[in-house]
Design an enzyme around this catalytic site. Structure first.
Site, short mmCIF file in Angstrom:
data_model
loop_
_atom_site.label_atom_id
_atom_site.label_comp_id
_atom_site.label_asym_id
_atom_site.label_seq_id
_atom_site.Cartn_x
_atom_site.Cartn_y
_atom_site.Cartn_z
N LYS A 1 0.85 -1.21 0.00
CA LYS A 1 0.00 0.00 0.00
C LYS A 1 0.88 1.25 0.00
O LYS A 1 0.62 2.21 -0.73
CB LYS A 1 -0.93 0.00 1.22
N GLN B 1 -5.00 -2.00 9.65
CA GLN B 1 -4.75 -3.29 9.02
C GLN B 1 -5.33 -4.42 9.87
O GLN B 1 -5.04 -4.53 11.05
CB GLN B 1 -3.23 -3.47 8.82
N ASP C 1 -11.28 2.17 3.58
CA ASP C 1 -11.50 0.72 3.43
C ASP C 1 -12.99 0.41 3.24
O ASP C 1 -13.34 -0.71 2.85
CB ASP C 1 -11.02 -0.01 4.70
#
Ligand code: NAD
Length: 293
Positions: free
Chosen positions: A53, A97, A120
């Site tokens: 990322k 995460q 997200d």
């Protein structure tokens, strides 16, 4: 003869489009989009995903930072940090995460993230807005799948789409997106899961089959209709003597036997995977430019 849906190629094109927009925005006096990732512990797979990322952010001209915590961090300490980031005007997107250590509630953490920074798309507000067709951040993998269908001009309207897997991050949201009343929706969707009976009979009727099961090479040739479009979301690391690294990736679909039957199919690697990161970048750019849709 089947066609490969080349996610790597499409991801490269989209990254170029994002980089151009960032450059244009900066020349107009805007700041760089900034994505922050919170990483708890040092799980190898999570480290790899986060480093990909960060690399992708750099490639398109975003700022990015990682905030690391040991796996002993408390839920409250994480919540305090997230609330701080929520207020920070320089930060456009925040990812925590997953998975987190067992003593931390993922639901509580996700619900603490400000929905307008939830790139997200996991916050219930974004999931809910997406479900009823309102502007929302859509979670990265489902968004990437729909974008692949769109870029390959694969029509979904009136098609029978079968999704295997009902997770909140892939199966369920992609089933909702494909049933929406819009250009890349309007499909008749069947959502299958671990309790589905006669799975093969259902998958054999699919014009578009999306495999998000999490079981290596689960979908075999006898489960697929001739000329179907097959999207393989699975990622499984298997040992290999043929690669330098000593391992290679396999999907949820037995590619070699399924591909000859398909009209289109995504490979693993190089199909859905690269699109997931690109969707995160797209969401972060939307947040930075206040295009919350
Ligand atoms: P998950 O484990 O949360 O969900 C799997 C789903 O499959 C469940 O809903 C379960 O009901 C269903 N299932 C399991 N066994 C079944 C069976 N025998 N018959 C029918 N349904 C069955 O998985 P997930 O997080 O949705 O991920 C699915 C796969 O996609 C994994 O391999 C994961 O690594 C991969 N993944 C890839 C990306 C990407 O960027 N390419 C992103 C996320 C997940």
């Amino acid at each position: 003869m089947y066609n490969i849906i080349d996610g790597k190629r499409i991801a490269t094109i989209i990254k170029r489009e994002i980089a151009e927009e960032v450059e244009k925005n900066i020349s107009c006096g805007m700041k760089k989009p900034h994505l922050v990732t919170i990483l708890v512990g040092n799980d190898g797979a999570s480290e790899t995903y986060v480093s990909h990322k960060i690399k992708a952010c750099k490639a398109v001209g975003f700022s990015s930072s990682i905030i690391r915590f040991s796996d002993k961090v408390t839920e409250n300490e994480l919540i305090i940090k997230i609330k701080e980031i929520n207020k920070d005007k320089d930060i456009d997107g925040l990812i925590v995460q997953l998975p987190l250590a067992k003593h931390i509630s993922e639901e509580n953490i996700i619900e603490t993230i400000e929905p307008s920074k939830d790139v997200d798309g996991f916050h219930p507000i974004n999931m809910g807005r997406m479900t009823i067709g309102l502007p929302a951040y859509v979670s990265a993998t489902p968004q990437g799948i729909v974008e692949l269908l769109r870029r390959y001009k694969i029509k979904t309207s009136g098609k029978h789409c079968v999704v295997i897997g009902r997770s909140n991050i892939v199966g369920r949201p992609v089933s909702i997106l494909l049933s929406q009343k819009n250009d890349y929706g309007n499909a008749t969707v069947t959502l299958c899961h671990s309790r589905t009976k006669n799975l093969k009979e259902i998958t054999k009727k699919a014009d578009i089959l999306i495999a998000a099961i999490g079981q290596k090479e689960f979908v075999t040739e006898d489960m697929v209709k001739k000329d179907a479009v097959v999207i393989d979301v699975g990622i499984h690391r298997v040992k290999s003597k043929k690669t330098k690294s000593g391992w290679k990736l396999k999907g949820d679909v037995k590619f070699d036997e399924v591909a000859p039957k398909c009209k289109y199919i995504t490979p693993v690697p190089g199909g859905v995977g690269p699109m997931t990161i690109v969707s995160l970048l797209t969401n972060t750019l939307k947040s930075a430019t206040n295009k919350f849709d």
